[in-house]
Design a protein around this motif. Structure first.
Motif, PDB file in Angstrom:
ATOM      1  N   LYS A  58       0.853  -1.191   0.000  1.00  0.00           N
ATOM      2  CA  LYS A  58       0.000   0.000   0.000  1.00  0.00           C
ATOM      3  C   LYS A  58       0.891   1.243   0.000  1.00  0.00           C
ATOM      4  O   LYS A  58       1.954   1.243   0.617  1.00  0.00           O
ATOM      5  CB  LYS A  58      -0.899   0.045   1.238  1.00  0.00           C
ATOM      6  CG  LYS A  58      -1.922  -1.051   1.313  1.00  0.00           C
ATOM      7  CD  LYS A  58      -2.757  -0.910   2.564  1.00  0.00           C
ATOM      8  CE  LYS A  58      -3.748  -2.039   2.707  1.00  0.00           C
ATOM      9  NZ  LYS A  58      -4.548  -1.915   3.929  1.00  0.00           N
ATOM     10  N   VAL A  59       0.427   2.276  -0.685  1.00  0.00           N
ATOM     11  CA  VAL A  59       1.102   3.570  -0.663  1.00  0.00           C
ATOM     12  C   VAL A  59       0.089   4.597  -0.175  1.00  0.00           C
ATOM     13  O   VAL A  59      -0.959   4.782  -0.780  1.00  0.00           O
ATOM     14  CB  VAL A  59       1.634   3.961  -2.061  1.00  0.00           C
ATOM     15  CG1 VAL A  59       2.307   5.330  -2.004  1.00  0.00           C
ATOM     16  CG2 VAL A  59       2.587   2.898  -2.592  1.00  0.00           C
ATOM     17  N   ARG A  60       0.407   5.240   0.916  1.00  0.00           N
ATOM     18  CA  ARG A  60      -0.452   6.272   1.493  1.00  0.00           C
ATOM     19  C   ARG A  60       0.407   7.499   1.774  1.00  0.00           C
ATOM     20  O   ARG A  60       1.435   7.378   2.473  1.00  0.00           O
ATOM     21  CB  ARG A  60      -1.126   5.802   2.793  1.00  0.00           C
ATOM     22  CG  ARG A  60      -2.008   4.555   2.651  1.00  0.00           C
ATOM     23  CD  ARG A  60      -3.230   4.813   1.782  1.00  0.00           C
ATOM     24  NE  ARG A  60      -4.122   3.689   1.734  1.00  0.00           N
ATOM     25  CZ  ARG A  60      -4.048   2.686   0.859  1.00  0.00           C
ATOM     26  NH1 ARG A  60      -3.102   2.661  -0.050  1.00  0.00           N
ATOM     27  NH2 ARG A  60      -4.932   1.703   0.870  1.00  0.00           N
ATOM     28  N   GLY A  62       2.503   8.895   0.030  1.00  0.00           N
ATOM     29  CA  GLY A  62       3.866   8.680  -0.435  1.00  0.00           C
ATOM     30  C   GLY A  62       4.649   7.635   0.330  1.00  0.00           C
ATOM     31  O   GLY A  62       5.766   7.301  -0.043  1.00  0.00           O
ATOM     32  N   VAL A  64       5.314   3.847   1.566  1.00  0.00           N
ATOM     33  CA  VAL A  64       5.042   2.467   1.177  1.00  0.00           C
ATOM     34  C   VAL A  64       5.020   1.594   2.420  1.00  0.00           C
ATOM     35  O   VAL A  64       5.944   1.637   3.241  1.00  0.00           O
ATOM     36  CB  VAL A  64       6.119   1.949   0.202  1.00  0.00           C
ATOM     37  CG1 VAL A  64       5.885   0.484  -0.138  1.00  0.00           C
ATOM     38  CG2 VAL A  64       6.169   2.802  -1.054  1.00  0.00           C
ATOM     39  N   THR A  65       3.947   0.817   2.559  1.00  0.00           N
ATOM     40  CA  THR A  65       3.881  -0.165   3.639  1.00  0.00           C
ATOM     41  C   THR A  65       3.591  -1.525   3.034  1.00  0.00           C
ATOM     42  O   THR A  65       2.974  -1.628   1.970  1.00  0.00           O
ATOM     43  CB  THR A  65       2.786   0.174   4.670  1.00  0.00           C
ATOM     44  OG1 THR A  65       1.514   0.188   4.018  1.00  0.00           O
ATOM     45  CG2 THR A  65       3.041   1.509   5.333  1.00  0.00           C
TER      46      THR A  65
END
Length: 119
Positions: A58-60, A62, A64-65
């Motif tokens: 996931k990118v939230r 900017g 990344v997780t």
């Protein structure tokens, strides 16, 4: 018309099948592939690894997780698919019924609405 014939796996159900029943599923896929190759309807197929070997990205804002496991939690997971090129939705459904997974879980039939470069 191209359709994706999507197969889902339920590991608990799979483990309940005998070795002979599991082999019947594998053999059924071989027979199914013969049918769609001979008819000229096969575009491609892919088998996917198990859900426990999945990583979800996931990118939230900017950042990344990542998380181990599938995006949609649950017992069943997407395990593979066929892409077929057929004359109608009815034919795609007819073919989906020939996939051995339809007798244990289900096969989802979804029309391909955009196909850049083929399968």
């Amino acid at each position: 018309m191209k359709f994706l014939l999507i197969m889902h796996m339920d590991p608990a159900l799979w483990e309940k099948l005998s070795a002979e029943q599991q082999q019947e599923v594998f053999d059924g896929h071989d027979r199914f592939q013969e049918v769609i190759r001979e008819s000229g309807e096969m575009v491609g197929t892919k088998a996917l690894d198990t859900a426990d070997r999945t990583v979800t990205v996931k990118v939230r804002d900017g950042a990344v997780t990542t998380a181990e496991g599938p995006y949609v939690p649950g017992e069943t997971f997407l395990c593979g698919y066929y892409v077929v090129d057929v004359v109608s939705r009815e034919r795609a459904v007819e073919l989906a019924a020939l996939i051995p997974d339809a007798g244990h879980t289900a096969v989802e039939v979804r029309e391909v609405v955009h196909d850049e470069g083929g399968e």
